[in-house]
Design a protein around this motif. Structure first.
Motif, PDB file in Angstrom:
ATOM      1  N   MET A   1     -10.998  14.229  -1.284  1.00 35.15           N
ATOM      2  CA  MET A   1     -11.743  13.167  -1.928  1.00 35.15           C
ATOM      3  C   MET A   1     -11.949  12.024  -0.933  1.00 35.15           C
ATOM      4  SD  MET A   1     -11.066  11.100  -5.471  1.00 35.15           S
ATOM      5  CE  MET A   1     -12.175  11.983  -6.521  1.00 35.15           C
ATOM      6  N   ILE A   2     -13.078  11.383  -1.025  1.00 32.95           N
ATOM      7  CA  ILE A   2     -13.409  10.244  -0.171  1.00 32.95           C
ATOM      8  C   ILE A   2     -12.454   9.097  -0.484  1.00 32.95           C
ATOM      9  CG2 ILE A   2     -15.197   8.541   0.368  1.00 32.95           C
ATOM     10  CD1 ILE A   2     -17.196  10.754  -0.684  1.00 32.95           C
ATOM     11  N   ARG A   3     -11.961   8.447   0.573  1.00 33.94           N
ATOM     12  CA  ARG A   3     -11.072   7.286   0.417  1.00 33.94           C
ATOM     13  C   ARG A   3     -11.806   6.038   0.880  1.00 33.94           C
ATOM     14  NH1 ARG A   3      -6.889  10.042   4.149  1.00 33.94           N
ATOM     15  NH2 ARG A   3      -8.922  10.263   5.076  1.00 33.94           N
ATOM     16  N   LEU A   4     -11.875   5.069  -0.003  1.00 37.48           N
ATOM     17  CA  LEU A   4     -12.591   3.834   0.285  1.00 37.48           C
ATOM     18  C   LEU A   4     -11.638   2.658   0.128  1.00 37.48           C
ATOM     19  CD1 LEU A   4     -16.159   3.203  -0.653  1.00 37.48           C
ATOM     20  CD2 LEU A   4     -14.555   1.432  -1.265  1.00 37.48           C
ATOM     21  N   ALA A   5     -11.658   1.733   1.087  1.00 33.91           N
ATOM     22  CA  ALA A   5     -10.865   0.506   1.016  1.00 33.91           C
ATOM     23  C   ALA A   5     -11.816  -0.663   0.820  1.00 33.91           C
ATOM     24  CB  ALA A   5     -10.055   0.312   2.294  1.00 33.91           C
ATOM     25  N   ILE A   6     -11.471  -1.557  -0.081  1.00 33.17           N
ATOM     26  CA  ILE A   6     -12.271  -2.752  -0.329  1.00 33.17           C
ATOM     27  C   ILE A   6     -11.401  -3.941   0.068  1.00 33.17           C
ATOM     28  CG2 ILE A   6     -13.530  -4.096  -2.064  1.00 33.17           C
ATOM     29  CD1 ILE A   6     -13.570  -1.336  -3.691  1.00 33.17           C
ATOM     30  N   VAL A   7     -11.685  -4.513   1.236  1.00 34.52           N
ATOM     31  CA  VAL A   7     -10.893  -5.608   1.792  1.00 34.52           C
ATOM     32  C   VAL A   7     -11.657  -6.904   1.550  1.00 34.52           C
ATOM     33  CG1 VAL A   7      -9.801  -6.540   3.862  1.00 34.52           C
ATOM     34  CG2 VAL A   7     -10.023  -4.065   3.586  1.00 34.52           C
ATOM     35  N   TYR A   8     -11.022  -7.838   0.842  1.00 33.59           N
ATOM     36  CA  TYR A   8     -11.754  -9.050   0.470  1.00 33.59           C
ATOM     37  C   TYR A   8     -10.813 -10.228   0.260  1.00 33.59           C
ATOM     38  CZ  TYR A   8      -9.997  -8.307  -4.241  1.00 33.59           C
ATOM     39  OH  TYR A   8      -9.164  -8.162  -5.322  1.00 33.59           O
ATOM     40  N   PHE A   9     -11.402 -11.410   0.370  1.00 35.76           N
ATOM     41  CA  PHE A   9     -10.731 -12.645  -0.023  1.00 35.76           C
ATOM     42  C   PHE A   9     -11.540 -13.241  -1.162  1.00 35.76           C
ATOM     43  CE2 PHE A   9     -10.594 -17.274   0.059  1.00 35.76           C
ATOM     44  CZ  PHE A   9      -9.260 -17.460  -0.245  1.00 35.76           C
ATOM     45  N   ALA A  27     -15.456   4.628  -7.628  1.00 37.95           N
ATOM     46  CA  ALA A  27     -14.492   5.505  -8.317  1.00 37.95           C
ATOM     47  C   ALA A  27     -15.165   6.672  -9.034  1.00 37.95           C
ATOM     48  CB  ALA A  27     -13.664   4.687  -9.305  1.00 37.95           C
ATOM     49  N   GLU A  28     -16.473   6.610  -9.205  1.00 36.10           N
ATOM     50  CA  GLU A  28     -17.183   7.736  -9.814  1.00 36.10           C
ATOM     51  C   GLU A  28     -17.102   8.983  -8.943  1.00 36.10           C
ATOM     52  OE1 GLU A  28     -21.137   6.318 -10.624  1.00 36.10           O
ATOM     53  OE2 GLU A  28     -20.434   4.921 -12.170  1.00 36.10           O
ATOM     54  N   VAL A  29     -16.935   8.788  -7.625  1.00 36.20           N
ATOM     55  CA  VAL A  29     -16.898   9.937  -6.703  1.00 36.20           C
ATOM     56  C   VAL A  29     -15.842   9.800  -5.604  1.00 36.20           C
ATOM     57  CG1 VAL A  29     -19.306  10.581  -7.072  1.00 36.20           C
ATOM     58  CG2 VAL A  29     -18.740   8.929  -5.287  1.00 36.20           C
ATOM     59  N   ALA A  30     -15.052   8.728  -5.622  1.00 31.12           N
ATOM     60  CA  ALA A  30     -14.104   8.483  -4.532  1.00 31.12           C
ATOM     61  C   ALA A  30     -12.830   7.835  -5.059  1.00 31.12           C
ATOM     62  CB  ALA A  30     -14.753   7.564  -3.485  1.00 31.12           C
ATOM     63  N   ASN A  31     -11.835   7.788  -4.215  1.00 33.28           N
ATOM     64  CA  ASN A  31     -10.616   7.045  -4.486  1.00 33.28           C
ATOM     65  C   ASN A  31     -10.779   5.691  -3.805  1.00 33.28           C
ATOM     66  OD1 ASN A  31      -8.072   6.009  -4.754  1.00 33.28           O
ATOM     67  ND2 ASN A  31      -7.032   7.643  -3.640  1.00 33.28           N
ATOM     68  N   ALA A  32     -10.950   4.632  -4.582  1.00 33.51           N
ATOM     69  CA  ALA A  32     -11.215   3.302  -4.031  1.00 33.51           C
ATOM     70  C   ALA A  32     -10.027   2.382  -4.268  1.00 33.51           C
ATOM     71  CB  ALA A  32     -12.471   2.713  -4.668  1.00 33.51           C
ATOM     72  N   THR A  33      -9.549   1.751  -3.201  1.00 32.64           N
ATOM     73  CA  THR A  33      -8.385   0.879  -3.253  1.00 32.64           C
ATOM     74  C   THR A  33      -8.780  -0.558  -2.953  1.00 32.64           C
ATOM     75  OG1 THR A  33      -6.992   2.695  -2.477  1.00 32.64           O
ATOM     76  CG2 THR A  33      -6.088   0.470  -2.281  1.00 32.64           C
ATOM     77  N   LEU A  34      -8.376  -1.465  -3.826  1.00 38.04           N
ATOM     78  CA  LEU A  34      -8.605  -2.893  -3.600  1.00 38.04           C
ATOM     79  C   LEU A  34      -7.525  -3.442  -2.673  1.00 38.04           C
ATOM     80  CD1 LEU A  34      -9.427  -4.076  -7.237  1.00 38.04           C
ATOM     81  CD2 LEU A  34     -11.037  -3.776  -5.340  1.00 38.04           C
ATOM     82  N   CYS A  35      -7.932  -4.175  -1.657  1.00 35.77           N
ATOM     83  CA  CYS A  35      -7.018  -4.817  -0.713  1.00 35.77           C
ATOM     84  C   CYS A  35      -7.361  -6.298  -0.670  1.00 35.77           C
ATOM     85  CB  CYS A  35      -7.155  -4.210   0.674  1.00 35.77           C
ATOM     86  SG  CYS A  35      -6.800  -2.447   0.782  1.00 35.77           S
ATOM     87  N   ARG A  36      -6.773  -7.063  -1.562  1.00 37.75           N
ATOM     88  CA  ARG A  36      -7.081  -8.492  -1.646  1.00 37.75           C
ATOM     89  C   ARG A  36      -6.266  -9.267  -0.618  1.00 37.75           C
ATOM     90  NH1 ARG A  36      -7.847 -12.131  -7.058  1.00 37.75           N
ATOM     91  NH2 ARG A  36      -8.401 -14.065  -5.991  1.00 37.75           N
ATOM     92  N   ILE A  37      -6.938 -10.062   0.160  1.00 35.00           N
ATOM     93  CA  ILE A  37      -6.285 -10.953   1.121  1.00 35.00           C
ATOM     94  C   ILE A  37      -5.797 -12.169   0.344  1.00 35.00           C
ATOM     95  CG2 ILE A  37      -6.634 -12.417   3.153  1.00 35.00           C
ATOM     96  CD1 ILE A  37      -8.943 -10.401   3.905  1.00 35.00           C
ATOM     97  N   VAL A  38      -4.505 -12.466   0.442  1.00 34.92           N
ATOM     98  CA  VAL A  38      -3.925 -13.610  -0.261  1.00 34.92           C
ATOM     99  C   VAL A  38      -3.273 -14.550   0.749  1.00 34.92           C
ATOM    100  CG1 VAL A  38      -3.585 -12.338  -2.422  1.00 34.92           C
ATOM    101  CG2 VAL A  38      -1.763 -12.384  -0.710  1.00 34.92           C
ATOM    102  N   GLY A  39      -2.985 -15.759   0.297  1.00 34.95           N
ATOM    103  CA  GLY A  39      -2.408 -16.773   1.170  1.00 34.95           C
ATOM    104  C   GLY A  39      -1.139 -16.333   1.870  1.00 34.95           C
ATOM    105  N   ASP A  40      -0.290 -15.565   1.183  1.00 35.62           N
ATOM    106  CA  ASP A  40       0.963 -15.106   1.785  1.00 35.62           C
ATOM    107  C   ASP A  40       0.744 -14.130   2.931  1.00 35.62           C
ATOM    108  OD1 ASP A  40       2.354 -16.691   0.007  1.00 35.62           O
ATOM    109  OD2 ASP A  40       2.930 -15.031  -1.316  1.00 35.62           O
TER     110      ASP A  40
END
Length: 190
Positions: A1-9, A27-40
């Motif tokens: 399965m396609i792996r997608l990373a979503i990197v954002y602030f 997510a309809e066709v891939a495994n998508a992971t949220l990667c939120r940039i936080v202050g820490d």
């Protein structure tokens, strides 16, 4: 399965809502992971979150996101980008597919500059760029209402993110996954 990373602030939650809509589309066709940039994640001015970096390392595609602040990406996103230099020198992200998304408070609040920043970051890493292939102002569903072809540009209207912008984010997520599929398939079956 396609792996997608979503990197954002996200400063106020608006960019986070876009990231979630991109995730839902992908997510309809891939495994998508949220990667939120936080202050820490920022220590002494440097981004330090190896989990996020490892997620991008393992991904086939990446969506970069940040609000547009003072004509470019937020400092928190820039700290992440600066921290990718080791991966750049080793070209660890080469041949991954990338896309970008941003929001601003004005219809032309220089969101295009933020999207251009993301394309340059992707090019530095040897990534392939996935544009937004919806003609601005011509979509019957109102998607891509600001007419940005390079990526998703949105604008807050009366304090809210329009549904059409969230629909465009969903479309971008699905499109990024779809564009990535042939690269993943060909890598699995040379």
């Amino acid at each position: 399965m396609i792996r997608l990373a979503i990197v954002y602030f996200s400063a106020t939650g608006t960019t986070a809502r876009l990231a979630e809509a991109i995730q839902a589309g992908a997510a309809e066709v891939a495994n998508a992971t949220l990667c939120r940039i936080v202050g820490d994640d920022i220590v002494a001015g440097r981004f330090q979150n190896e989990c996020t970096m490892n997620t991008v390392d393992a991904a086939d595609a990446v969506a970069f996101g940040s609000p547009t602040l003072m004509g470019g990406p937020a400092a928190q996103f820039k700290a992440f980008a600066d921290a990718t230099s080791e991966r750049w020198s080793e070209q660890r992200w080469a041949r991954k597919v990338a896309a970008g998304f941003t929001t601003g408070s004005c219809a032309n609040g220089d969101q295009g500059h933020t999207l251009t920043y993301f394309t340059v970051l992707a090019a530095q890493h040897g990534m392939l760029w996935c544009s937004l292939n919806i003609p601005g102002g011509n979509d019957q569903r109102g998607r891509n209402r600001l007419g940005s072809q390079i990526g998703l540009a949105t604008q807050i209207v009366d304090g809210e993110l329009p549904h059409s912008d969230l629909a465009t984010a969903h479309y971008l997520g699905r499109g990024l996954a779809d564009v990535t599929r042939p690269f993943v398939t060909s890598a699995l079956h040379p």
